[in-house]
Design a protein around this motif. Structure first.
Motif, PDB file in Angstrom:
ATOM      1  N   PRO A  19      11.510 -13.858 -26.054  1.00  0.00           N
ATOM      2  CA  PRO A  19      11.247 -13.177 -27.321  1.00  0.00           C
ATOM      3  C   PRO A  19      12.379 -12.275 -27.780  1.00  0.00           C
ATOM      4  CG  PRO A  19       9.924 -12.237 -25.552  1.00  0.00           C
ATOM      5  CD  PRO A  19      10.549 -13.483 -25.002  1.00  0.00           C
ATOM      6  N   ALA A  22      14.790 -14.414 -29.603  1.00  0.00           N
ATOM      7  CA  ALA A  22      14.253 -14.800 -30.913  1.00  0.00           C
ATOM      8  C   ALA A  22      14.639 -13.780 -31.965  1.00  0.00           C
ATOM      9  CB  ALA A  22      12.731 -14.934 -30.830  1.00  0.00           C
ATOM     10  N   GLN A  26      17.322 -14.208 -35.409  1.00  0.00           N
ATOM     11  CA  GLN A  26      17.017 -13.885 -36.807  1.00  0.00           C
ATOM     12  C   GLN A  26      18.282 -13.531 -37.584  1.00  0.00           C
ATOM     13  OE1 GLN A  26      12.910 -14.529 -37.505  1.00  0.00           O
ATOM     14  NE2 GLN A  26      14.535 -13.919 -38.908  1.00  0.00           N
ATOM     15  N   VAL A  78      13.417 -19.934 -33.111  1.00  0.00           N
ATOM     16  CA  VAL A  78      12.736 -18.636 -33.054  1.00  0.00           C
ATOM     17  C   VAL A  78      11.289 -18.831 -32.619  1.00  0.00           C
ATOM     18  CG1 VAL A  78      11.852 -16.735 -34.461  1.00  0.00           C
ATOM     19  CG2 VAL A  78      14.236 -17.452 -34.690  1.00  0.00           C
ATOM     20  N   ASN A  81      10.960 -19.718 -28.961  1.00  0.00           N
ATOM     21  CA  ASN A  81      11.235 -18.584 -28.086  1.00  0.00           C
ATOM     22  C   ASN A  81      10.096 -17.567 -28.090  1.00  0.00           C
ATOM     23  OD1 ASN A  81      13.995 -18.367 -26.661  1.00  0.00           O
ATOM     24  ND2 ASN A  81      14.523 -19.268 -28.643  1.00  0.00           N
ATOM     25  N   LEU A  82       9.384 -17.472 -29.201  1.00  0.00           N
ATOM     26  CA  LEU A  82       8.280 -16.521 -29.301  1.00  0.00           C
ATOM     27  C   LEU A  82       6.977 -17.086 -28.757  1.00  0.00           C
ATOM     28  CD1 LEU A  82       8.854 -15.065 -32.876  1.00  0.00           C
ATOM     29  CD2 LEU A  82       9.120 -13.842 -30.716  1.00  0.00           C
ATOM     30  N   GLN A 110       7.154 -10.224 -36.733  1.00  0.00           N
ATOM     31  CA  GLN A 110       7.176 -11.623 -36.316  1.00  0.00           C
ATOM     32  C   GLN A 110       5.800 -12.047 -35.809  1.00  0.00           C
ATOM     33  OE1 GLN A 110      10.553 -11.765 -33.588  1.00  0.00           O
ATOM     34  NE2 GLN A 110      11.634 -13.057 -35.043  1.00  0.00           N
ATOM     35  N   ALA A 118       9.526 -17.532 -37.359  1.00  0.00           N
ATOM     36  CA  ALA A 118      10.710 -16.951 -37.980  1.00  0.00           C
ATOM     37  C   ALA A 118      10.386 -16.385 -39.350  1.00  0.00           C
ATOM     38  CB  ALA A 118      11.812 -18.001 -38.101  1.00  0.00           C
TER      39      ALA A 118
END
Length: 269
Positions: A19, A22, A26, A78, A81-82, A110, A118
């Protein structure tokens, strides 16, 4: 006219969801060096290209559309990864005080506003600002701006590459870095096709310039300094239209402002 295909431009895989990374990604989406910037920059530049310069319009529009694909790739990265980060990974990140602060105050939106996806923001959560888009209407000026945009974009991508140790993210960033290399080179190549474009704009008659200062490197030190004898203070100018020189600010006397109009209420009582 645009057409959409569900296939990503290049594969995006995340082996170890992160995270923190991520949030960093951005910047490559909505930051000043990011893909939203170049996609819109090239698109609006293309809108201004006249019909007789169609080759440049195609160059710009094809690259702008490619950059839209990069946004989609990064947005996918993103989310992966989150969404894939385990509770253990999230808690382990908090063992580092600096990272814990990033997690707590970085981008809660997010999760809260985007459901772990994202957003069109930079790594600080600041919304993308179209003010960083350069589309002057002058092809040469725009190409120089594009070289700068791709240079800072490549710099950002290489920094992200150095930060991550995830093989999937390294592979995706390696692709984006390669495209930045090509784009830098294509803008330089486009400039080479433009004869006598320096100084920009080359359509303004140089005889109307102040001839005493148009090729002078101007020292702003209070005390007189000797000519450092650098490439930009002596010898032929880059455009071949003059000779570099070294001098000081000419000076223009004290400011002498006229009285302000009453409607502005700027009087001092």
């Amino acid at each position: 006219m645009f057409y959409h295909d569900d296939e990503l431009q290049y594969e995006v895989e995340v082996e170890e969801p992160n995270p923190k990374f991520a949030k960093m990604l951005q910047q490559a989406i909505g930051g000043a060096e990011g893909e939203m910037r170049v996609a819109l920059q090239y698109m609006f530049q293309a809108f201004a290209v006249p019909a007789e310069k169609s080759e440049y319009r195609r160059l710009l529009m094809e690259t702008a559309t490619e950059e839209l694909g990069h946004i989609e790739m990064l947005a996918t990265a993103v989310a992966k990864n989150l969404q894939g980060a385990s509770d253990e990974q999230r808690e382990a990140a908090r063992e580092d005080a600096v990272i814990a602060e990033m997690m707590d105050s970085g981008q809660p939106r997010q999760a809260l506003s985007a459901g772990l996806h994202a957003m069109p923001v930079d790594s600080n959560g600041t919304p993308f600002n179209g003010g960083c888009v350069v589309a002057s209407g002058n092809l040469a000026a725009d190409m120089y701006a594009n070289v700068m945009a791709e240079s800072t974009g490549r710099l950002l991508a290489t920094r992200l590459y150095e930060i991550t140790d995830d093989p999937g993210m390294e592979d995706m960033l390696s692709y984006l870095i390669a495209r930045d290399t090509m784009h830098q080179n294509q803008w330089h190549a486009a400039l080479e096709t433009m004869d006598d474009h320096v100084p920009v704009p080359n359509s303004f008659p140089q005889e109307k310039e102040n001839q005493d200062h148009n090729y002078e490197f101007m020292s702003t030190y209070r005390d007189e300094q000797p000519d450092p004898e650098e490439r930009w203070t002596q010898g032929e100018s880059v455009d071949g239209n003059g000779e570099f020189s070294y001098g000081e600010q000419p000076g223009g006397g004290e400011p002498d402002l006229d009285e302000v109009i009453e409607a502005m209420h700027n009087e001092i009582n």
